[in-house]
Enzyme design. Structure first.
Site, PDB file in Angstrom:
ATOM      1  N   CYS A 168       0.830  -1.217   0.000  1.00 26.40           N
ATOM      2  CA  CYS A 168       0.000   0.000   0.000  1.00 26.40           C
ATOM      3  C   CYS A 168       0.865   1.269   0.000  1.00 26.40           C
ATOM      4  O   CYS A 168       1.436   1.591  -1.031  1.00 26.40           O
ATOM      5  CB  CYS A 168      -1.004  -0.047   1.136  1.00 26.40           C
ATOM      6  SG  CYS A 168      -2.492   0.877   0.712  1.00 26.40           S
ATOM      7  N   GLN A 195       3.579   2.687  -2.910  1.00 25.78           N
ATOM      8  CA  GLN A 195       3.674   4.065  -3.409  1.00 25.78           C
ATOM      9  C   GLN A 195       5.084   4.630  -3.197  1.00 25.78           C
ATOM     10  O   GLN A 195       5.631   5.303  -4.079  1.00 25.78           O
ATOM     11  CB  GLN A 195       2.618   4.927  -2.709  1.00 25.78           C
ATOM     12  CG  GLN A 195       1.193   4.445  -3.026  1.00 25.78           C
ATOM     13  CD  GLN A 195       0.120   5.035  -2.119  1.00 25.78           C
ATOM     14  OE1 GLN A 195       0.425   5.660  -1.103  1.00 25.78           O
ATOM     15  NE2 GLN A 195      -1.134   4.824  -2.479  1.00 25.78           N
ATOM     16  N   HIS A 199      -3.804  -5.216   0.201  1.00 24.78           N
ATOM     17  CA  HIS A 199      -3.297  -5.705   1.491  1.00 24.78           C
ATOM     18  C   HIS A 199      -3.277  -7.230   1.542  1.00 24.78           C
ATOM     19  O   HIS A 199      -4.289  -7.836   1.882  1.00 24.78           O
ATOM     20  CB  HIS A 199      -4.158  -5.161   2.637  1.00 24.78           C
ATOM     21  CG  HIS A 199      -3.911  -3.723   2.912  1.00 24.78           C
ATOM     22  ND1 HIS A 199      -2.992  -3.299   3.844  1.00 24.78           N
ATOM     23  CD2 HIS A 199      -4.432  -2.614   2.361  1.00 24.78           C
ATOM     24  CE1 HIS A 199      -2.972  -1.976   3.851  1.00 24.78           C
ATOM     25  NE2 HIS A 199      -3.833  -1.535   2.968  1.00 24.78           N
ATOM     26  N   GLU A 222      -2.040  -9.025   3.736  1.00 25.19           N
ATOM     27  CA  GLU A 222      -2.251  -9.477   5.119  1.00 25.19           C
ATOM     28  C   GLU A 222      -3.734  -9.438   5.490  1.00 25.19           C
ATOM     29  O   GLU A 222      -4.111  -9.882   6.586  1.00 25.19           O
ATOM     30  CB  GLU A 222      -1.422  -8.619   6.087  1.00 25.19           C
ATOM     31  CG  GLU A 222      -2.060  -7.300   6.534  1.00 25.19           C
ATOM     32  CD  GLU A 222      -2.074  -6.203   5.454  1.00 25.19           C
ATOM     33  OE1 GLU A 222      -1.639  -6.466   4.333  1.00 25.19           O
ATOM     34  OE2 GLU A 222      -2.548  -5.092   5.753  1.00 25.19           O
TER      35      GLU A 222
HETATM   36  N1  LIG Z   1      -3.262   1.801   3.476  1.00 24.28           N
HETATM   37  C1  LIG Z   1      -2.295   2.570   2.961  1.00 24.28           C
HETATM   38  O1  LIG Z   1      -1.107   2.332   3.113  1.00 24.28           O
HETATM   39  C2  LIG Z   1      -2.760   3.807   2.240  1.00 24.28           C
HETATM   40  C3  LIG Z   1      -1.679   4.538   1.519  1.00 24.28           C
HETATM   41  C4  LIG Z   1      -2.034   5.996   1.266  1.00 24.28           C
HETATM   42  N2  LIG Z   1      -2.212   6.674   2.518  1.00 24.28           N
HETATM   43  C5  LIG Z   1      -3.289   6.101   0.421  1.00 24.28           C
HETATM   44  O2  LIG Z   1      -4.347   6.445   0.915  1.00 24.28           O
HETATM   45  O3  LIG Z   1      -3.259   5.826  -0.748  1.00 24.28           O
END
Ligand SMILES: NC(=O)CC[C@H](N)C(=O)O
Length: 358
Positions: A252, A256, A336, A338
């Site tokens: 996630c 990024q 995710h 997990e």
């Molecule tokens: N769950 C996360 O890691 C979210 C990553 C980032 N904050 C987003 O909203 O895209």
């Protein structure tokens, strides 16, 4: 129950009642279409700064599990040590609860942690508004009080710095392979998934320079807010990949940040992906996985450097769901693996990462 109004930044109003902590609050209004999992979602640090709307109408009927901790310090049933969402917005709060593992009601938990919760909101209508307009800032106001809370900001706030650990925490010491886990707001089940596979986890603050430490692999965790606020973490990843071929995996926010280190730019999705049923295809195959997700930003895969490629793509909107390096063992997912809560179909991501350590 006190009467409340949810006011969106475009002026749209929804009237309801307070069932949690009685206090006004402001934040980014997002929606989650999962059918269950409110204890896990509320304690997921990635919801920091957000008012979480649930589209599934009945909420609270299975109560809340106990806040017990394992010997290693991880919570047994929750994803962190407290509620991180700024509020929860539901359609029909169930005052009666029943579950073998419940110790209190959702209302009592919210009150204890001083987190607002509102009910009697048409959350499906609210979701239609957010889908048309895109996510918006909003406020929960009490009808018998003047609006005297400041406007909240979401973009431009470094939420990761607020939720990351402040010092190094070690799990499963002496277990074998050592994994540095960059804590941008890590969910407990990511750590459980790693230690269940027999590795030692060294959890470090989001902006800690681990590049000279003794470790075998790097794991980049999830976290709240705008990834463009985490330039320090990106620079450390760049340093790491310029000096070593050690395995890297990210989830996630981790996807990024790795993508940013790989040259890509990030954009904000209109209304994000928050659910248990996001279909994701592995690029180059016909394999489709049903995944758990919670994110508002996405990687523009077209902007990745040439030695990287897309690994997963979202079947609903075509957005990026993961990347990999063409040569080195570096890969990540926007979803995710997990779960917690949600489907566990993609836990193989952890197996793959731990295999590459050996
Ligand atoms: N769950 C996360 O890691 C979210 C990553 C980032 N904050 C987003 O909203 O895209």
């Amino acid at each position: 129950m006190k009467k409340v109004t949810l006011v969106l930044s475009d002026g749209t109003k929804f009237h309801g009642k307070s069932f949690g902590y009685d206090a006004p609050v402001a934040g980014e209004v997002v929606f989650n279409t999962a059918m269950m999992g409110y204890p896990e979602s509320l304690t997921d640090p990635s919801y920091a700064g957000q008012l979480m709307t649930l589209t599934f109408p009945l909420v609270g009927n299975y109560g809340v599990p106990p806040f017990t901790f394992e010997e290693n310090g991880l919570p047994t049933f929750m994803e962190s040590d407290k509620i991180y969402a700024s509020a929860i917005i539901v359609n029909d709060y169930s005052e009666q609860y029943s579950h073998w593992n419940a110790v209190e009601s959702l209302a009592d938990w919210l009150k204890r942690e001083k987190v607002p919760g509102i009910t009697d909101i048409d959350t499906r209508e609210l979701t239609k508004v957010l889908r048309e307009h895109g996510v918006m800032m909003g406020k929960i106001l009490f009808d018998d009080e003047p609006d005297n809370i400041p406007e909240a900001n979401y973009e431009g706030v470094n939420f990761v710095d607020q939720v990351s650990c402040k010092e190094i925490i070690r799990y499963n010491e002496g277990a074998g392979k050592k994994v540095v886990l960059v804590d941008c707001g890590v969910k407990a089940n990511i750590i459980r998934c790693l230690i269940n596979r027999g590795v030692e986890v060294i959890r470090v603050p989001w902006n800690y320079d681990y590049t000279d430490m003794d470790f075998d692999g790097l794991f980049l965790a999830n976290g709240p807010g705008d990834p463009d606020m985490c330039e320090d973490a990106v620079n450390i990843i760049r340093k790491q990949i310029s000096q070593s071929r050690k395995p890297i995996c990210g989830i996630c926010m981790g996807n990024q940040l790795l993508s940013k280190a790989a040259g890509a730019t990030i954009y904000k999705l209109k209304y994000g992906h928050r659910s248990h049923n996001q279909p994701v295809r592995m690029v180059g195959t016909n394999n489709c996985y049903i995944t758990s997700q919670n994110h508002g930003y996405a990687v523009d895969a077209k902007t990745l450097d040439n030695d990287w490629e897309e690994l997963f793509v979202n079947m609903n909107d075509g957005s990026n769901e993961g990347i990999r390096h063409k040569v080195n063992p570096w890969f990540s997912s926007q979803f995710h693996p997990e779960a917690c809560s949600g489907p566990v179909d993609t836990e193989f991501m952890f197996d793959k990462f731990v295999e590459t350590l050996k």
